[in-house]
Motif scaffolding. Structure first.
Motif, mmCIF file in Angstrom:
data_model
loop_
_atom_site.group_PDB
_atom_site.id
_atom_site.type_symbol
_atom_site.label_atom_id
_atom_site.label_comp_id
_atom_site.label_asym_id
_atom_site.label_seq_id
_atom_site.Cartn_x
_atom_site.Cartn_y
_atom_site.Cartn_z
ATOM 1 N N GLY A 272 0.804 -1.214 0.000
ATOM 2 C CA GLY A 272 0.000 0.000 0.000
ATOM 3 C C GLY A 272 0.836 1.263 0.000
ATOM 4 N N TRP A 273 1.946 1.265 0.749
ATOM 5 C CA TRP A 273 2.811 2.438 0.811
ATOM 6 C C TRP A 273 3.438 2.748 -0.539
ATOM 7 C CZ3 TRP A 273 7.797 1.634 -0.752
ATOM 8 C CH2 TRP A 273 8.224 0.313 -0.800
ATOM 9 N N LEU A 274 3.583 1.693 -1.378
ATOM 10 C CA LEU A 274 4.220 1.877 -2.674
ATOM 11 C C LEU A 274 3.436 2.853 -3.549
ATOM 12 C CD1 LEU A 274 6.620 0.764 -4.364
ATOM 13 C CD2 LEU A 274 5.030 -0.948 -5.271
ATOM 14 N N SER A 275 2.119 2.860 -3.388
ATOM 15 C CA SER A 275 1.290 3.732 -4.225
ATOM 16 C C SER A 275 1.553 5.206 -3.948
ATOM 17 C CB SER A 275 -0.194 3.407 -4.018
ATOM 18 O OG SER A 275 -0.600 3.740 -2.700
ATOM 19 N N ASP A 276 2.001 5.553 -2.731
ATOM 20 C CA ASP A 276 2.332 6.936 -2.421
ATOM 21 C C ASP A 276 3.619 7.375 -3.109
ATOM 22 O OD1 ASP A 276 0.117 7.401 -0.768
ATOM 23 O OD2 ASP A 276 1.129 6.561 0.982
ATOM 24 N N ARG A 277 4.429 6.414 -3.501
ATOM 25 C CA ARG A 277 5.728 6.733 -4.090
ATOM 26 C C ARG A 277 5.733 6.632 -5.624
ATOM 27 N NH1 ARG A 277 5.899 5.385 0.863
ATOM 28 N NH2 ARG A 277 7.595 5.943 2.261
ATOM 29 N N VAL A 278 5.084 5.624 -6.163
ATOM 30 C CA VAL A 278 5.116 5.442 -7.618
ATOM 31 C C VAL A 278 3.800 5.815 -8.283
ATOM 32 C CG1 VAL A 278 6.816 3.606 -7.358
ATOM 33 C CG2 VAL A 278 4.404 3.004 -7.582
ATOM 34 N N GLY A 279 2.752 6.067 -7.494
ATOM 35 C CA GLY A 279 1.464 6.441 -8.055
ATOM 36 C C GLY A 279 0.445 5.321 -7.954
ATOM 37 N N LYS A 280 -0.802 5.720 -7.689
ATOM 38 C CA LYS A 280 -1.878 4.742 -7.519
ATOM 39 C C LYS A 280 -2.141 3.943 -8.795
ATOM 40 C CE LYS A 280 -2.680 6.913 -3.531
ATOM 41 N NZ LYS A 280 -1.768 7.904 -2.965
ATOM 42 N N LYS A 281 -2.120 4.635 -9.941
ATOM 43 C CA LYS A 281 -2.462 3.968 -11.201
ATOM 44 C C LYS A 281 -1.486 2.848 -11.521
ATOM 45 C CE LYS A 281 -3.388 4.966 -16.074
ATOM 46 N NZ LYS A 281 -3.649 6.039 -17.064
ATOM 47 N N ARG A 282 -0.199 3.080 -11.335
ATOM 48 C CA ARG A 282 0.794 2.045 -11.621
ATOM 49 C C ARG A 282 0.585 0.811 -10.758
ATOM 50 N NH1 ARG A 282 6.619 5.242 -12.220
ATOM 51 N NH2 ARG A 282 6.080 6.430 -14.105
ATOM 52 N N VAL A 283 0.278 1.037 -9.494
ATOM 53 C CA VAL A 283 0.063 -0.096 -8.586
ATOM 54 C C VAL A 283 -1.190 -0.867 -8.986
ATOM 55 C CG1 VAL A 283 -0.420 -0.731 -6.189
ATOM 56 C CG2 VAL A 283 1.317 0.997 -6.692
ATOM 57 N N LEU A 284 -2.267 -0.159 -9.322
ATOM 58 C CA LEU A 284 -3.489 -0.828 -9.754
ATOM 59 C C LEU A 284 -3.265 -1.635 -11.030
ATOM 60 C CD1 LEU A 284 -6.108 1.988 -9.052
ATOM 61 C CD2 LEU A 284 -6.026 -0.260 -7.944
ATOM 62 N N LEU A 285 -2.538 -1.063 -11.973
ATOM 63 C CA LEU A 285 -2.280 -1.770 -13.231
ATOM 64 C C LEU A 285 -1.432 -3.017 -13.026
ATOM 65 C CD1 LEU A 285 -1.640 1.248 -15.635
ATOM 66 C CD2 LEU A 285 -3.604 -0.306 -15.652
ATOM 67 N N PHE A 286 -0.610 -3.035 -11.994
ATOM 68 C CA PHE A 286 0.193 -4.223 -11.696
ATOM 69 C C PHE A 286 -0.631 -5.284 -10.967
ATOM 70 C CE2 PHE A 286 2.972 -6.806 -9.041
ATOM 71 C CZ PHE A 286 3.934 -7.212 -9.960
ATOM 72 N N PHE A 287 -1.461 -4.859 -9.987
ATOM 73 C CA PHE A 287 -2.136 -5.841 -9.135
ATOM 74 C C PHE A 287 -3.474 -6.311 -9.681
ATOM 75 C CE2 PHE A 287 1.050 -4.451 -6.111
ATOM 76 C CZ PHE A 287 1.359 -5.639 -5.474
ATOM 77 N N MET A 288 -4.036 -5.615 -10.663
ATOM 78 C CA MET A 288 -5.231 -6.163 -11.319
ATOM 79 C C MET A 288 -4.926 -7.517 -11.972
ATOM 80 S SD MET A 288 -7.013 -2.720 -12.914
ATOM 81 C CE MET A 288 -8.251 -3.621 -13.848
ATOM 82 N N PRO A 289 -3.818 -7.657 -12.732
ATOM 83 C CA PRO A 289 -3.482 -8.987 -13.261
ATOM 84 C C PRO A 289 -3.137 -10.017 -12.174
ATOM 85 C CG PRO A 289 -2.372 -7.282 -14.525
ATOM 86 C CD PRO A 289 -2.963 -6.606 -13.320
ATOM 87 N N VAL A 290 -2.647 -9.553 -11.013
ATOM 88 C CA VAL A 290 -2.381 -10.477 -9.907
ATOM 89 C C VAL A 290 -3.698 -11.109 -9.446
ATOM 90 C CG1 VAL A 290 -1.609 -10.656 -7.508
ATOM 91 C CG2 VAL A 290 -0.273 -9.314 -9.155
ATOM 92 N N PHE A 291 -4.734 -10.275 -9.296
ATOM 93 C CA PHE A 291 -6.049 -10.800 -8.917
ATOM 94 C C PHE A 291 -6.564 -11.772 -9.982
ATOM 95 C CE2 PHE A 291 -10.704 -10.532 -9.151
ATOM 96 C CZ PHE A 291 -11.055 -10.923 -7.872
ATOM 97 N N THR A 292 -6.449 -11.369 -11.248
ATOM 98 C CA THR A 292 -6.908 -12.234 -12.341
ATOM 99 C C THR A 292 -6.153 -13.561 -12.351
ATOM 100 O OG1 THR A 292 -7.534 -10.349 -13.712
ATOM 101 C CG2 THR A 292 -7.131 -12.428 -14.846
ATOM 102 N N GLY A 293 -4.823 -13.495 -12.195
ATOM 103 C CA GLY A 293 -4.018 -14.717 -12.172
ATOM 104 C C GLY A 293 -4.411 -15.642 -11.041
ATOM 105 N N GLY A 294 -4.669 -15.072 -9.853
ATOM 106 C CA GLY A 294 -5.107 -15.886 -8.722
ATOM 107 C C GLY A 294 -6.452 -16.546 -8.981
ATOM 108 N N CYS A 295 -7.378 -15.798 -9.596
ATOM 109 C CA CYS A 295 -8.690 -16.358 -9.925
ATOM 110 C C CYS A 295 -8.562 -17.515 -10.905
ATOM 111 C CB CYS A 295 -9.587 -15.270 -10.528
ATOM 112 S SG CYS A 295 -10.200 -14.052 -9.347
ATOM 113 N N PHE A 296 -7.744 -17.331 -11.940
ATOM 114 C CA PHE A 296 -7.593 -18.391 -12.942
ATOM 115 C C PHE A 296 -6.879 -19.610 -12.364
ATOM 116 C CE2 PHE A 296 -7.754 -15.265 -16.778
ATOM 117 C CZ PHE A 296 -9.099 -15.070 -16.535
ATOM 118 N N LEU A 297 -5.896 -19.370 -11.469
ATOM 119 C CA LEU A 297 -5.207 -20.496 -10.829
ATOM 120 C C LEU A 297 -6.175 -21.286 -9.959
ATOM 121 C CD1 LEU A 297 -2.628 -22.067 -10.187
ATOM 122 C CD2 LEU A 297 -2.106 -20.374 -8.409
ATOM 123 N N ALA A 298 -7.026 -20.576 -9.198
ATOM 124 C CA ALA A 298 -8.024 -21.259 -8.370
ATOM 125 C C ALA A 298 -9.012 -22.029 -9.236
ATOM 126 C CB ALA A 298 -8.761 -20.242 -7.503
ATOM 127 N N ALA A 299 -9.430 -21.422 -10.353
ATOM 128 C CA ALA A 299 -10.416 -22.066 -11.223
ATOM 129 C C ALA A 299 -9.859 -23.312 -11.903
ATOM 130 C CB ALA A 299 -10.893 -21.070 -12.282
#
Length: 381
Positions: free
Chosen positions: A64-91
């Motif tokens: 969470g602290w990373l978003s204050d340093r590199v920007g919220k958008k960059r962090v969201l763009l990185f972790f959205m695929p993390v969520f997707t990858g976890g969903c597909f791995l579970a499925a």
């Protein structure tokens, strides 16, 4: 350059949390099916729930602290695929180990996207946090309401399996990714010109922040306790699983309506938080006093309505007060909530096993009044 689409960010974040609600409500629905497919017992079922809450506790503190340093958008763009990858791995998993890995991975993406999405809205719309965060959490609640109804019809026909829950959730994030690419996340506007250097330890020396921290822990403990044990109450006490399902749906639906309405009601956020804690404490006590299934059904709906605005108001006050480190603040509050959500099912389950479930609702009443006390006496910036 002026943003040509100022509402693209909030609409995208609403979509993100809507699919988090889809995943949360669907996971609760299919947990027994997952355990049955993997020939897992009750202990492993409990572990599956704890894994996601563990990720929700750990991940925001790490990222969470990373978003204050590199920007919220960059962090969201990185972790959205993390969520997707976890969903597909579970499925796609064919063993409990792979499924647990998928749930932990999606839990990381889940918590970081909710945390950073919240602080991004707060930064981009200063002064309007109350409206945007209430609507954001309304979207989550709607996802949690729709998900069990949708997947119960699709899965129990025999055409689809429990894996559909995770496929739909992951695909939702794939569809939203182009919108996040084009959305604008604004930097926080700080009073007095240039931002001060963030000092995390300064937060823990603040009585006000401690009040927010305890309030968030208390709120998520209440929400988790009510949502996970509503069905158990009606099954164990009245042998009425159908009414238990209605209790969960009415709880989330009332919460969605409440969050939408409180987005427009002109009331100070701190007063909303105090009202939510005080009324919820009384309603939990009413569950102990009025042991009638129809009355208790109404109480669960009332709980959803009165608790609805507490979460967004706690986060909204925190991120607006400490705007120079809004991502850090949101991440710490999210971690506190994750801890409360992980701890309370264990405590209530133990009380139900060794005494009775009603003692667990008594514990939730005490937790509600603890949150009220901290916000009442320490919750002024």
């Amino acid at each position: 350059m002026k943003n040509k689409h100022p509402q693209l960010l909030p609409l995208t974040v609403y979509g993100l949390v809507f699919f988090l609600g889809i995943e949360a409500g669907g996971f609760q629905l299919v947990l027994l099916n997952v355990a049955s497919d993997f020939a897992a017992g009750a202990a492993v079922m409990g572990l599956l729930v704890s894994v996601q809450f563990s990720a929700i506790t750990i991940a925001p503190l790490c990222f969470g602290w990373l978003s204050d340093r590199v920007g919220k958008k960059r962090v969201l763009l990185f972790f959205m695929p993390v969520f997707t990858g976890g969903c597909f791995l579970a499925a796609c998993s064919n063993s409990p180990g792979f499924f647990i890995s998928g749930v932990f991975l999606l839990g990381i993406g889940y918590s970081v996207c909710e945390c950073v999405g919240t602080s991004a809205l707060s930064d981009s719309f200063p002064g309007s946090e109350k409206k945007y965060l209430n609507i954001m959490q309304c979207a989550f609640s709607l996802g949690a309401v729709i998900s069990p109804q949708l997947f119960s019809r699709l899965i129990f026909t025999g055409v689809f399996t429990w894996r559909l829950v995770f496929l739909v959730s992951g695909c939702g994030y794939v569809l939203l990714y182009p919108f996040m690419l084009t959305a604008e996340c604004r930097r926080p506007v700080l009073p007095g010109g240039s931002p001060k250097k963030p000092a995390v330890m300064r937060l823990f020396g603040s009585r006000f922040f401690i009040a927010l921290l305890v309030s968030m822990l208390a709120y998520v403990a209440m929400e988790t306790g009510a949502a996970y044990f509503a069905d158990s109450l009606f099954v164990w006490e009245y042998d009425n699983a159908k009414l238990g399902a209605y209790a969960i749906s009415s709880y989330w639906l009332a919460m969605a309506v409440s969050r939408f309405l409180f987005a427009w009601i002109k009331m100070r956020p701190r007063i909303q938080i105090l009202l939510g804690f005080a009324s919820s404490g009384l309603l939990f006590i009413m569950l102990l006093l009025f042991k009638n299934q129809w009355v208790q059904l109404g109480i669960f709906a009332a709980l959803g309505a009165m608790m609805g605005s507490v979460w967004p108001m706690i986060v909204g006050i925190g991120t607006s007060t400490y705007r120079e480190m809004s991502g850090t603040v949101a991440s710490i509050l999210m971690a506190a909530g994750g801890f409360g959500g992980a701890l309370i099912p264990v405590l209530i389950g133990s009380m139900a096993e060794h005494a009775e479930l009603y003692h667990g609702f008594g514990l939730l009443a005490v937790i509600a009044m603890t949150g009220y006390g901290f916000m009442k006496f320490l919750g002024k910036p």
